[in-house]
Design an enzyme around this catalytic site. Structure first.
Site, PDB file in Angstrom:
ATOM      1  N   ASP A 156       0.704  -1.181   0.113  1.00  0.00           N
ATOM      2  CA  ASP A 156       0.092  -0.014   0.055  1.00  0.00           C
ATOM      3  C   ASP A 156       0.975   1.332  -0.055  1.00  0.00           C
ATOM      4  O   ASP A 156       1.907   1.362  -0.358  1.00  0.00           O
ATOM      5  CB  ASP A 156      -0.823  -0.107   1.201  1.00  0.00           C
ATOM      6  N   HIS A 225      -4.221   6.194   2.427  1.00  0.00           N
ATOM      7  CA  HIS A 225      -4.899   5.178   2.221  1.00  0.00           C
ATOM      8  C   HIS A 225      -4.202   3.849   2.876  1.00  0.00           C
ATOM      9  O   HIS A 225      -4.938   3.094   3.353  1.00  0.00           O
ATOM     10  CB  HIS A 225      -4.567   4.790   0.578  1.00  0.00           C
ATOM     11  N   SER A 563     -10.898  -0.816  -2.249  1.00  0.00           N
ATOM     12  CA  SER A 563      -9.837  -0.698  -1.293  1.00  0.00           C
ATOM     13  C   SER A 563     -10.151  -0.988   0.264  1.00  0.00           C
ATOM     14  O   SER A 563      -9.345  -1.437   0.930  1.00  0.00           O
ATOM     15  CB  SER A 563      -8.964   0.490  -1.528  1.00  0.00           C
TER      16      SER A 563
END
Ligand SMILES: *[C@@H]1O[C@H](CO)[C@@H](O)[C@H](O)[C@H]1NC(C)=O
Ligand SMILES: *[C@@H]1O[C@H](CO)[C@@H](O)[C@H](O)[C@H]1NC(C)=O
Ligand SMILES: *[C@@H]1O[C@H](CO)[C@@H](O)[C@H](O)[C@H]1NC(C)=O
Ligand SMILES: *[C@@H]1O[C@H](CO)[C@@H](O)[C@H](O)[C@H]1NC(C)=O
Ligand SMILES: *[C@@H]1O[C@H](CO)[C@@H](O)[C@H](O)[C@H]1NC(C)=O
Ligand SMILES: *[C@@H]1O[C@H](CO)[C@@H](O)[C@H](O)[C@H]1NC(C)=O
Ligand SMILES: CC(=O)N[C@H]1CO[C@H](CO)[C@@H](O)[C@@H]1O
Length: 785
Positions: A156, A225, A563
């Site tokens: 990530d 994220h 996600s």
């Protein structure tokens, strides 16, 4: 279309940058050279030398192998990334031992589309979102303590180690099998890891490094994220979590007892394919149990299984017993948009949860309030006193395109006409993004904005200080009616955002969630399962853009995308692994799929956002049910051999497959009758048969393994078949004993005699379920004509 164009432009721009960075040797760029599994009895140093020797054979005089090789893959599989010219890459492609050579691709994180827009606009505009409920999908009734320590690795954008989600209070020593490291980088060193966050690596992302990464790189997240996905997969339970008071409750990861290891392969601008491969290679060697990957290629890119870093990396991870969970993509609701669809991956679609954010429009006169949804931090009066105008009515006289004005496209409105007013705007996919439109209206002096939009409104967009809400076209009709009927100037206001819990129906498949069938083969059903991915509350990096009146940045944020769904399932897989440490990735996936649910909280079949019943192409086997997965009864086993036969059936030749495969005692050969139609026989927990039309019927085989507490168990089958399709299972009864743990059966599909028309209509779906009275082992199927 806008998103596609944007991506293409991006890829062009990035290869141009690669060329420019190529030290003056013309059009060189980074290529990945994939060489399959590590040959048996090869030391790492020998392997590395052999890579350099191989590159050396194709380089022009004066170029040194060790100066062009960017990184090497040496643990789980063999290969390297190197800066090469087109000719050098082509020459390597012809060398023995090379499976594939491909230009290093740029993949994207799977947050919702608004995230794409985020990069083009000021940071002030936040992406969209879902929140945690009090109860996450993963914690309804989880057993109190797992049997084994599990480690979840995430590929990530990095991690924010100070987040309370990664505090190690109460954690025992790091498992001794852990071989990972905590790399030092900008604002990050080994002191940032602990007994919860046990490892962190980052990779030089070369051409995809974002502008904000001026330094040498770091595992520290500067996007948000990776912090969000990590805390969703394995974050500690944190009470009193909220997004500035919204969605209050406990934020808790799917497997709060698991350890976390971050492999930073993405920056703000994208994820480097060669770094993704390195992340897989290291994660497996470090000793993770589950890898969670919330990113992927564009659905229009369609890399082959030997040129997709996620397919390659996950193949070798799964061959070594590591479960790989990936997001399906955010390119729905169009068909055949699912990515990360290799049959060794657990592919996750996104659904809504039972929480909604409501921000209503109160109209003047005696009209009742119109329901809307969005997150605002504004300060409008509660009474409807703000003049209301449509984009169409506010059209600038210098603009001829009335439609653009009705969509409030930047530059189409007369700012004199919208001063001090709430503006009603149409909004379609492909328009300028809503945050950008809202920003424009705000600076032009409007006091608020109402977007009319039938799909995206379910994903609450955050507009910080500017009052914005989003309504459906049905709701907009009421507003138009009011405007038309108002005797004087129509007025309205937008109410504060409120959190609605126990919202029904939920789950609903999110509009953005990518759909099946897989564009690679219609004979493996994808996506596999669905999990919450709309308005998810989880940890975030500190931000400097605060809503008015707030002094401190929220530690949490509401975000949407597949996600966000993926780490829920990674957490569920880690929980299964903790309780069943010997189970294979296929058994864990089977347990998660066959115990998934297909009903919503109205006790009716789950639907898509458009209200039609969800098919397996929308949500696979259904919504993940983590505690159910701990006791599935039967599992569909599959291993490396099965996946190699899949590759034979898909069309690769035996010499390519021998390179990909780990040492196979006795060698490997494809069956003489290998064909794409035999892909349907892969022992998968779901069934897909494409092209029934030609033969009119097709029989597939499956085998189930008894993993229930009872060695003696009798299962009988129930079939749910759609009109127009005859489905027969033989035998209809399976008797397991101490000595008989695995039993095969056949499922035959044939077009119904009297109902050919229905069979020809397209995809027909249903399910077969084995039950011993206690367990329900359900497999969805899809058959196309
Ligand atoms: C959240 O959990 C707390 C404590 O378990 C409970 O008191 C509260 O009612 C829950 N809230 C919702 C919205 O379910
Ligand atoms: C890591 O960085 C912090 C802050 O700069 C410092 O206090 C600490 O000593 C460093 N730890 C190590 C192991 O270098
Ligand atoms: C609204 O309804 C009330 C009674 O319910 C009535 O007295 C009033 O005149 C109505 N106003 C308008 C603008 O129609
Ligand atoms: C949106 O479009 C419809 C027709 O396409 C039009 O009737 C309506 O007035 C538009 N809405 C706004 C706010 O301009
Ligand atoms: C196998 O396929 C590869 C790649 O398509 C090709 O280069 C090779 O020549 C093939 N080998 C055989 C034995 O057909
Ligand atoms: C394909 O060949 C294998 C043996 O190589 C055999 O077991 C299998 O039954 C064959 N399948 C079909 C559909 O003919
Ligand atoms: C979540 C949130 O802060 N919503 C705000 C929206 O705007 C109203 C005023 O119109 C505030 O009171 C709410 O707090």
């Amino acid at each position: 279309m806008a998103a596609i164009t944007w991506l293409l432009l991006y890829l062009v721009a990035s290869s141009a940058a690669a060329g420019a960075a190529g030290r003056g040797d013309g059009a060189s760029q980074v290529y990945v050279v994939y060489m399959g599994s590590v040959p048996p009895r090869t030391s790492t140093s020998l392997l590395q030398e052999s890579h350099l020797r191989l590159v050396g054979t194709v380089l022009k005089r004066g170029r040194r192998a060790d100066s062009v090789v960017v990184r090497q893959y040496k643990h789980g599989f063999s290969g390297f990334a190197a800066r090469l010219s087109k000719d050098e890459a082509a020459a390597l492609r012809r060398r023995p031992g090379v499976v594939s050579v491909f230009a290093d691709p740029v993949y994207q994180l799977h947050t919702t589309r608004s995230w794409d827009f985020l990069q083009q606009t000021a940071v002030k505009i936040d992406a969209a979102a879902r929140g945690p409920r009090n109860k996450t999908a993963a914690d309804d009734g989880s057993p109190s303590s797992p049997a084994a320590d599990t480690i979840i690795g995430l590929l990530d954008s990095g991690i924010w180690p100070e987040s309370p989600s990664f505090n190690d209070a109460g954690f025992g020593p790091v498992p001794s099998r852990w071989k990972g490291v905590c790399m030092t980088g900008d604002d990050f060193n080994s002191s940032n890891c602990n007994k919860k966050l046990i490892g962190a690596r980052y990779y030089d992302m070369g051409d995809v490094r974002g502008p904000s990464q001026s330094g040498g790189g770091s595992p520290r997240d500067d996007v948000g994220h990776g912090t969000h996905t990590s805390s969703t997969a394995a974050g500690n339970a944190i009470t009193g979590a909220s997004y500035y008071g919204l969605a209050p409750g406990t934020a808790k990861g799917g497997s709060a007892a698991s350890r976390v290891a971050m492999y930073r392969v993405c920056s703000e601008t994208g994820c480097s394919g060669s770094a993704i491969l390195a992340g897989f290679d290291d994660a497996v060697a470090d000793g993770v149990d589950v890898i969670s990957v919330s990113l992927g290629a564009s659905p229009y890119f369609r890399p082959d299984f030997t040129s997709d870093p996620i397919a390659i990396g996950s193949f070798h991870a799964v061959a070594k017993g590591v479960t790989v969970v990936c997001s399906a993509g955010n390119s729905g609701p169009a068909a055949a948009t699912v990515v990360n669809a290799a049959p060794w991956i657990l592919t996750v679609a996104a659904t809504t949860i039972d929480r909604d954010f409501e921000s209503d429009v109160v109209l003047g006169g005696n009209y009742s309030a119109v329901k809307g949804g969005a997150i605002n931090f504004s300060n409008l009066d509660k009474s409807p006193k703000y003049p209301l105008i449509t984009g169409a009515a506010a059209k600038s006289s210098s603009v001829s395109d009335a439609d653009s004005a009705s969509h409030c496209e930047p530059g189409t409105l007369d700012s004199g006409k919208i001063q001090g007013k709430i503006v009603l705007c149409n909004h379609s996919e492909g328009d300028t993004s809503k945050p950008v439109k809202a920003d424009e209206l705000n600076s032009a002096g409007a006091v608020g904005c109402i977007f009319v939009n039938d799909v995206e409104w379910a994903v609450a967009t955050t507009y910080l200080d500017f009052p914005v809400t989003e309504v459906t076209s049905a709701a907009a009709a009421a507003i138009h009616k009011y405007i038309a009927s108002a005797a004087s100037q129509p007025v309205a206001t937008i109410t504060p955002t409120g959190t609605v819990t126990e919202y029904k129906p939920a789950p609903v498949v999110a509009y953005f969630s990518s759909r099946g069938p897989s564009s690679q083969t219609g004979n493996v059903l994808k996506p596999d399962v669905a999990a919450p991915g709309v308005n998810i509350l989880a940890s975030w990096i500190p931000t400097t853009s605060l809503p008015a009146g707030q002094k401190q940045a929220s530690q949490f944020k509401l975000v949407s995308g597949t996600s966000m769904a993926c780490p829920h399932v990674a957490g569920a897989a880690a929980t299964v692994k903790a309780w069943k440490p010997t189970w294979s990735p296929a058994a864990i996936r089977s347990a998660i799929m066959t115990t998934a649910t297909q009903l919503n909280n109205n006790h009716t079949p789950t639907t898509t956002d458009s209200g039609s019943p969800a098919t397996p192409y929308d949500h696979g086997a259904g919504q993940v049910h983590p505690t159910g997965a701990l006791d599935p009864g039967l599992v569909y086993e599959a291993g490396e051999d099965d996946y190699l036969h899949f590759l034979c059936n898909y069309g690769y030749n035996a010499s390519t497959i021998k390179l990909i495969a780990a040492s196979l005692p006795g060698g490997f050969s494809c069956a003489a009758n290998a064909s794409t139609s035999l892909i349907s026989d892969l022992n998968y927990p779901s069934i897909a048969v494409s092209g029934l039309g030609k033969a009119g019927s097709r029989t597939v085989t499956r085998a189930v393994t008894n993993v229930g507490a009872q060695e003696e168990a009798t299962y009988t089958v129930a079939v749910s078949a759609p009109a127009g399709l005859d489905v027969n299972v033989t035998p209809r009864k399976l008797e397991f004993t101490k000595g008989v743990k695995r039993l095969a059966f056949q499922v035959s599909f044939s077009a119904g005699r009297n109902d050919d028309a229905a069979a020809k209509k397209g995809a027909l779906s249903g399910s077969i379920t084995w039950s011993d009275g206690k367990h329900m082992v359900r497999s969805p199927f899809v058959v196309t004509s």
